[in-house]
Design an enzyme around this catalytic site. Structure first.
Site, PDB file in Angstrom:
ATOM      1  CG  HIS A 278      -1.517   1.307   1.432  1.00 19.60           C
ATOM      2  ND1 HIS A 278      -2.892   1.553   1.128  1.00 19.60           N
ATOM      3  CD2 HIS A 278      -1.069   2.219   2.069  1.00 19.60           C
ATOM      4  CE1 HIS A 278      -3.066   2.715   1.265  1.00 19.60           C
ATOM      5  NE2 HIS A 278      -2.169   3.386   1.978  1.00 19.60           N
ATOM      6  CD  GLU A 279       2.234   3.659   3.614  1.00 19.40           C
ATOM      7  OE1 GLU A 279       2.489   4.799   3.173  1.00 19.40           O
ATOM      8  OE2 GLU A 279       1.082   3.278   4.532  1.00 19.40           O
ATOM      9  CG  HIS A 282       0.589   6.465  -1.096  1.00 19.96           C
ATOM     10  ND1 HIS A 282      -0.282   6.762  -1.377  1.00 19.96           N
ATOM     11  CD2 HIS A 282       0.557   5.669   0.139  1.00 19.96           C
ATOM     12  CE1 HIS A 282      -1.318   6.491  -0.482  1.00 19.96           C
ATOM     13  NE2 HIS A 282      -0.725   5.987   0.453  1.00 19.96           N
ATOM     14  CD  GLU A 358      -3.910   7.004   2.039  1.00 22.03           C
ATOM     15  OE1 GLU A 358      -3.224   5.740   2.167  1.00 22.03           O
ATOM     16  OE2 GLU A 358      -2.658   7.784   2.252  1.00 22.03           O
ATOM     17  CG  ASP A 362      -6.762   0.670   0.814  1.00 19.10           C
ATOM     18  OD1 ASP A 362      -5.506   0.909   1.421  1.00 19.10           O
ATOM     19  OD2 ASP A 362      -7.693   1.268   1.600  1.00 19.10           O
TER      20      ASP A 362
END
Length: 424
Positions: A278-279, A282, A358, A362
């Site tokens: 997930h991070e 970004h 976000e 996900d």
């Protein structure tokens, strides 16, 4: 007139606080819609009765403190102006030194000390609340150390900003806001470059991840995402909190993948790998740079509006505020108040953009890892460790949430499970 303005400001703040107390404790409905009851997003399926009660109590009080804290800053700056304290700070600075830079430094230390004293009670209440509900494990001495680090970092940056800003205002009272905006671009990038290697280590110790097997798996994910990382860093947060977190920070050669040790202690490898994916999303989707661009554009609008509002306020209430003009450093509390109001007003928009990003992250992590069970249990553990509300009130979501709610996140993964279930 001045006294009346102060009384009206205090009354307005009190009414504002009472409204949010009523909204959060008596009006807002945080129960789950019928269609989600019994699902994996339903907190009754993964929290016990005590945890459910504590999460509601803690979230309501924490949200109230959030809504009280920012307008308290506005009230403080307004009272500083109308009761002549800004004028007094300037007088004390002028009497202490003939050097212009030192005068600014002395003025700002007085303003910063009074601001620290005014906001300290709410900060301490927030710290005590997190201790009471076992979110924080930090001692008072450690917390106070972090507060003082915050104070001096903010003071140092403020001194640089004020020195440049008021020099620009004196040079061009009509275009200072534009020149100041141009300087925010390299300043913002410089700070983001310094954050992981200079600022963050002032608060916590960072060191290479001890679990080398997990580090290899995370770096393998990073390689797939074309993230230039040779190490994963672990940070010792267990001394301060029971909450969980992980992030990718910095820009360019200073980019870092960071895991809190609380995350390592509470989650299994599959859950951690989902969070790291997930991070990394970004980074892959350039959310950091999109965020920087958005911040810079908002800064342009904010500085322009601040310029116009300050000119109007000086023309109408300059005498009451005890400020001679925009170029007078005594106007600085007014500038801070206006900028803070603008950022608060812009937060619903910036939070909406953040929630979209976000959500994208996900989705990326789900499709990359193809392990919805790990994703769901990770979100459930995040909810438990932070005593978060699964379905927060609307105003809380609008003004506070840069992430989708846990209800939305878990429900989306359940939808993914349904769509990708084995066909008979």
């Amino acid at each position: 007139m001045v006294r009346k303005m102060g009384v009206y400001a205090v009354i307005a703040y009190t009414l504002y606080g009472l409204f949010y107390y009523w909204y959060l404790f008596y009006f807002a409905n945080t129960s789950l819609p019928f269609e989600f009851q019994g699902s994996q997003a339903d907190p009754t399926t993964f929290l016990n009765g005590r945890e459910l009660m504590l999460s509601e109590e803690y979230s309501k009080t924490r949200n109230l403190l959030f809504f009280l804290s920012t307008p308290l800053e506005w009230l403080f700056y307004f009272l500083i102006l109308i009761f002549g304290l800004s004028k007094a700070f300037k007088k004390w600075a002028d009497e202490a030194s003939k050097n212009q830079f030192l005068q600014r430094a002395i003025y700002l230390i007085w303003l910063s000390l009074f601001a620290f004293a005014a906001t300290f009670p709410l900060s301490y209440i927030s710290f005590s609340l997190s201790k009471t509900y076992n979110i924080s494990t930090q001692t008072f001495a450690s917390w106070m150390k972090d507060e003082l680090i915050d104070f001096w970092i903010n003071y140092g940056m403020m001194l640089v900003i004020v020195s440049v800003l008021y020099w620009l205002i004196k040079k061009s009272q009509k275009r200072w806001w534009f020149y100041a905006w141009l300087l925010t671009i390299p300043f913002t990038l410089f700070l983001m470059f310094l954050q992981p290697v200079i600022i963050d280590p002032l608060y916590n110790d960072f060191y290479p991840l001890k679990n080398k097997e997990l580090e290899t798996e995370i770096l393998s994910l990073a390689k797939k995402a074309n993230i230039p990382a040779d190490h994963v860093y672990e940070v010792n947060m267990a001394e301060k909190t029971n909450a969980l977190n992980a992030y990718v920070t910095g820009i360019g050669s200073n980019s870092r993948i960071v895991l809190w040790d609380t995350t390592l202690n509470r989650l299994n490898n599959d859950q951690i790998l989902f969070i790291m994916a997930h991070e990394m999303a970004h980074y892959v989707e350039k959310h950091l740079y999109i965020g920087i661009a958005g911040y810079i554009l908002l800064s342009l609008l904010g500085l322009y509006l601040t310029h116009r509002i300050m000119e109007w306020a000086m023309a109408r209430w300059g005498r009451e505020l005890k400020v001679q003009g925009i170029a007078d450093i005594r106007s600085f509390p007014l500038l801070l108040m206006i900028l803070s109001m603008f950022m608060f007003a812009a937060s619903p928009f910036s939070n909406m953009v953040s929630r979209y990003q976000e959500n994208r992250a996900d989705q990326y992590a789900i499709e990359m890892m193809k392990n919805p069970e790990a994703a769901i249990t990770a979100f459930q553990e995040l909810t438990r460790s932070g005593l978060s509300q699964v379905n927060p009130p609307l105003l809380v979501k609008i003004f506070r949430y840069g992430h989708p709610t846990m209800l939305e996140r878990i429900a989306r993964i359940e939808q993914y499970q349904f769509e990708h279930r084995p066909k008979e």
